[in-house]
Design a protein around this motif. Structure first.
Motif, PDB file in Angstrom:
ATOM      1  N   TRP A 170      25.175 -17.177  -3.070  1.00  0.00           N
ATOM      2  CA  TRP A 170      24.115 -17.325  -4.066  1.00  0.00           C
ATOM      3  C   TRP A 170      23.369 -16.020  -4.324  1.00  0.00           C
ATOM      4  CZ3 TRP A 170      23.962 -21.905  -6.592  1.00  0.00           C
ATOM      5  CH2 TRP A 170      24.562 -23.002  -5.975  1.00  0.00           C
ATOM      6  N   GLY A 171      24.076 -14.905  -4.288  1.00  0.00           N
ATOM      7  CA  GLY A 171      23.405 -13.622  -4.495  1.00  0.00           C
ATOM      8  C   GLY A 171      22.808 -13.493  -5.883  1.00  0.00           C
ATOM      9  N   PHE A 172      23.552 -13.898  -6.911  1.00  0.00           N
ATOM     10  CA  PHE A 172      23.051 -13.778  -8.283  1.00  0.00           C
ATOM     11  C   PHE A 172      21.834 -14.669  -8.499  1.00  0.00           C
ATOM     12  CE2 PHE A 172      22.926 -14.653 -12.810  1.00  0.00           C
ATOM     13  CZ  PHE A 172      23.185 -13.422 -13.379  1.00  0.00           C
ATOM     14  N   SER A 173      21.901 -15.910  -8.013  1.00  0.00           N
ATOM     15  CA  SER A 173      20.785 -16.843  -8.220  1.00  0.00           C
ATOM     16  C   SER A 173      19.549 -16.410  -7.444  1.00  0.00           C
ATOM     17  CB  SER A 173      21.204 -18.252  -7.795  1.00  0.00           C
ATOM     18  OG  SER A 173      22.326 -18.688  -8.535  1.00  0.00           O
ATOM     19  N   LYS A 174      19.748 -15.964  -6.207  1.00  0.00           N
ATOM     20  CA  LYS A 174      18.598 -15.495  -5.428  1.00  0.00           C
ATOM     21  C   LYS A 174      17.968 -14.264  -6.069  1.00  0.00           C
ATOM     22  CE  LYS A 174      20.151 -17.139  -0.884  1.00  0.00           C
ATOM     23  NZ  LYS A 174      20.582 -16.712   0.471  1.00  0.00           N
ATOM     24  N   GLY A 175      18.806 -13.352  -6.558  1.00  0.00           N
ATOM     25  CA  GLY A 175      18.258 -12.180  -7.234  1.00  0.00           C
ATOM     26  C   GLY A 175      17.511 -12.538  -8.498  1.00  0.00           C
TER      27      GLY A 175
ATOM     28  N   ALA B 233      14.577  -6.985 -17.072  1.00  0.00           N
ATOM     29  CA  ALA B 233      14.211  -6.824 -15.664  1.00  0.00           C
ATOM     30  C   ALA B 233      14.760  -7.966 -14.814  1.00  0.00           C
ATOM     31  CB  ALA B 233      12.690  -6.747 -15.531  1.00  0.00           C
ATOM     32  N   VAL B 234      14.674  -9.188 -15.311  1.00  0.00           N
ATOM     33  CA  VAL B 234      15.145 -10.335 -14.529  1.00  0.00           C
ATOM     34  C   VAL B 234      16.665 -10.306 -14.383  1.00  0.00           C
ATOM     35  CG1 VAL B 234      15.299 -12.847 -14.512  1.00  0.00           C
ATOM     36  CG2 VAL B 234      13.150 -11.751 -15.103  1.00  0.00           C
ATOM     37  N   LEU B 235      17.377  -9.987 -15.466  1.00  0.00           N
ATOM     38  CA  LEU B 235      18.836  -9.901 -15.366  1.00  0.00           C
ATOM     39  C   LEU B 235      19.271  -8.737 -14.477  1.00  0.00           C
ATOM     40  CD1 LEU B 235      19.935 -10.715 -19.029  1.00  0.00           C
ATOM     41  CD2 LEU B 235      19.946 -12.214 -17.031  1.00  0.00           C
ATOM     42  N   THR B 236      18.509  -7.645 -14.511  1.00  0.00           N
ATOM     43  CA  THR B 236      18.814  -6.539 -13.599  1.00  0.00           C
ATOM     44  C   THR B 236      18.656  -6.970 -12.151  1.00  0.00           C
ATOM     45  OG1 THR B 236      18.103  -4.921 -15.247  1.00  0.00           O
ATOM     46  CG2 THR B 236      18.175  -4.193 -12.955  1.00  0.00           C
ATOM     47  N   ALA B 237      17.594  -7.711 -11.863  1.00  0.00           N
ATOM     48  CA  ALA B 237      17.392  -8.200 -10.498  1.00  0.00           C
ATOM     49  C   ALA B 237      18.520  -9.132 -10.069  1.00  0.00           C
ATOM     50  CB  ALA B 237      16.050  -8.920 -10.403  1.00  0.00           C
ATOM     51  N   ALA B 238      19.012  -9.953 -10.994  1.00  0.00           N
ATOM     52  CA  ALA B 238      20.121 -10.843 -10.653  1.00  0.00           C
ATOM     53  C   ALA B 238      21.384 -10.050 -10.321  1.00  0.00           C
ATOM     54  CB  ALA B 238      20.381 -11.806 -11.812  1.00  0.00           C
ATOM     55  N   GLY B 239      21.677  -9.024 -11.123  1.00  0.00           N
ATOM     56  CA  GLY B 239      22.843  -8.200 -10.830  1.00  0.00           C
ATOM     57  C   GLY B 239      22.709  -7.438  -9.524  1.00  0.00           C
ATOM     58  N   VAL B 240      21.505  -6.938  -9.245  1.00  0.00           N
ATOM     59  CA  VAL B 240      21.283  -6.235  -7.979  1.00  0.00           C
ATOM     60  C   VAL B 240      21.415  -7.199  -6.801  1.00  0.00           C
ATOM     61  CG1 VAL B 240      19.544  -5.002  -6.629  1.00  0.00           C
ATOM     62  CG2 VAL B 240      19.896  -4.420  -9.017  1.00  0.00           C
ATOM     63  N   GLY B 241      20.972  -8.443  -6.986  1.00  0.00           N
ATOM     64  CA  GLY B 241      21.139  -9.430  -5.925  1.00  0.00           C
ATOM     65  C   GLY B 241      22.602  -9.703  -5.613  1.00  0.00           C
ATOM     66  N   ARG B 242      23.416  -9.778  -6.648  1.00  0.00           N
ATOM     67  CA  ARG B 242      24.850  -9.975  -6.407  1.00  0.00           C
ATOM     68  C   ARG B 242      25.460  -8.752  -5.734  1.00  0.00           C
ATOM     69  NH1 ARG B 242      29.224 -11.991 -10.973  1.00  0.00           N
ATOM     70  NH2 ARG B 242      30.978 -12.259  -9.545  1.00  0.00           N
ATOM     71  N   LEU B 243      25.030  -7.561  -6.148  1.00  0.00           N
ATOM     72  CA  LEU B 243      25.518  -6.343  -5.504  1.00  0.00           C
ATOM     73  C   LEU B 243      25.128  -6.303  -4.030  1.00  0.00           C
ATOM     74  CD1 LEU B 243      26.846  -3.520  -5.866  1.00  0.00           C
ATOM     75  CD2 LEU B 243      24.565  -2.658  -6.439  1.00  0.00           C
ATOM     76  N   ALA B 244      23.901  -6.717  -3.733  1.00  0.00           N
ATOM     77  CA  ALA B 244      23.456  -6.747  -2.338  1.00  0.00           C
ATOM     78  C   ALA B 244      24.245  -7.761  -1.522  1.00  0.00           C
ATOM     79  CB  ALA B 244      21.965  -7.070  -2.283  1.00  0.00           C
ATOM     80  N   ALA B 245      24.597  -8.879  -2.142  1.00  0.00           N
ATOM     81  CA  ALA B 245      25.375  -9.887  -1.419  1.00  0.00           C
ATOM     82  C   ALA B 245      26.744  -9.343  -1.023  1.00  0.00           C
ATOM     83  CB  ALA B 245      25.520 -11.136  -2.286  1.00  0.00           C
ATOM     84  N   TYR B 246      27.381  -8.611  -1.920  1.00  0.00           N
ATOM     85  CA  TYR B 246      28.682  -8.033  -1.584  1.00  0.00           C
ATOM     86  C   TYR B 246      28.540  -6.877  -0.595  1.00  0.00           C
ATOM     87  CZ  TYR B 246      31.417 -10.759  -4.888  1.00  0.00           C
ATOM     88  OH  TYR B 246      32.057 -11.789  -5.528  1.00  0.00           O
ATOM     89  N   ALA B 247      27.439  -6.126  -0.688  1.00  0.00           N
ATOM     90  CA  ALA B 247      27.236  -5.037   0.267  1.00  0.00           C
ATOM     91  C   ALA B 247      26.977  -5.560   1.670  1.00  0.00           C
ATOM     92  CB  ALA B 247      26.075  -4.157  -0.183  1.00  0.00           C
ATOM     93  N   SER B 248      26.405  -6.762   1.773  1.00  0.00           N
ATOM     94  CA  SER B 248      26.133  -7.322   3.095  1.00  0.00           C
ATOM     95  C   SER B 248      27.407  -7.651   3.853  1.00  0.00           C
ATOM     96  CB  SER B 248      25.277  -8.583   2.957  1.00  0.00           C
ATOM     97  OG  SER B 248      26.011  -9.617   2.300  1.00  0.00           O
ATOM     98  N   ALA B 249      28.521  -7.825   3.125  1.00  0.00           N
ATOM     99  CA  ALA B 249      29.780  -8.117   3.807  1.00  0.00           C
ATOM    100  C   ALA B 249      30.290  -6.915   4.585  1.00  0.00           C
ATOM    101  CB  ALA B 249      30.833  -8.563   2.789  1.00  0.00           C
ATOM    102  N   ASP B 250      29.872  -5.707   4.199  1.00  0.00           N
ATOM    103  CA  ASP B 250      30.341  -4.492   4.879  1.00  0.00           C
ATOM    104  C   ASP B 250      29.404  -4.045   5.992  1.00  0.00           C
ATOM    105  OD1 ASP B 250      32.471  -4.424   3.119  1.00  0.00           O
ATOM    106  OD2 ASP B 250      31.407  -3.157   1.679  1.00  0.00           O
ATOM    107  N   GLY B 251      28.098  -4.100   5.738  1.00  0.00           N
ATOM    108  CA  GLY B 251      27.173  -3.563   6.728  1.00  0.00           C
ATOM    109  C   GLY B 251      26.001  -4.437   7.053  1.00  0.00           C
TER     110      GLY B 251
END
Length: 230
Positions: free
Chosen positions: A16-21, A67-85
């Motif tokens: 739920w990275g996009f929705s949380k963001g 701004a809200v759509l940017t936050a959603a995209g950043v949330g999805r990016l953070a979700a995928y980054a969490s899989a690595d580190g």
């Protein structure tokens, strides 16, 4: 019994990275951008006479959706980054990405306020302030959306046996419901009255017309008396 670390599969992206963001951005993006524009105006970049609520209204209209759509995209990016580190990596990646986007969002939010810089170099302080604001918002979004979800062989086996129950445990939609209800209360109280019309100015007192009496007519000169006939 937990499996040894060597036998575990790589971590999957946090769910739920996009929705949380999106929900996190709806709560923090507009106030953070408005505060940045307000501080810039205090230092002479923008309209110093504009109030905070006026700045927030214009920021919501012109930069809110972006701004809200940017936050959603950043949330999805953070979700995928969490899989690595893990969460720390997610916070770093989200802050770095949102800092770049924050520079553009700050410029978009400043332009409708009026009194923009006349030269391109005048936009550099706006971009720097937007990067600082964006990095802070991105770090918070990364902390919310960057929870790593580790998958082991036991998780895969339960997914094969009971896919419905395993998916519910893996994706945890209850967290989204709780986060959505909390943010709904926060945003409704924060943006209450943001689009309400301004109070009407006090009515001017009705002009009273004073009628001046006409000037008195001048007295007629007395006619001379006629002599009496003898």
């Amino acid at each position: 019994m937990p499996l040894p670390r060597a036998e575990r599969m790589p971590s999957a992206p946090a769910p739920w990275g996009f929705s949380k963001g999106l929900l996190t951005g709806a709560a923090i993006e507009i106030p953070a951008l408005s505060a940045t524009v307000w501080l810039l105006a205090r230092f002479g970049v923008g309209d110093p006479d504009a109030g905070f609520m006026q700045i927030m209204r214009l920021t919501t209209v012109f930069a809110g959706i972006a701004a809200v759509l940017t936050a959603a995209g950043v949330g999805r990016l953070a979700a995928y980054a969490s899989a690595d580190g893990g969460r720390r990596r997610a916070v770093f990646v989200a802050a770095r990405a949102h800092a770049v986007a924050g520079a553009g969002l700050a410029i978009i939010a400043v332009i409708p306020q009026g009194q923009v810089p006349a030269t391109p170099l005048g936009f550099i302080p706006i971009a720097i302030a937007g990067m600082v604001c964006g990095a802070g918002c991105g770090a918070l979004i990364g902390a919310v959306c960057g929870g790593a979800a580790s998958l082991g062989f036991g998780d895969v086996w339960s997914l094969a046996k009971k896919p419905g129950e395993a998916l519910r445990n893996l994706m945890s939609p209850e967290d989204i419901v709780k986060l959505g209800s909390a943010l709904r209360t926060r945003t409704s109280s924060l943006f209450e009255g943001i689009f309400e019309p301004a109070p009407k100015p006090p009515e001017a007192p009705a002009a009273t017309t004073t009628t001046t009496p006409p000037p008195p007519e001048p007295a007629k000169p007395a006619e001379p008396a006629k002599p009496k006939a003898e």
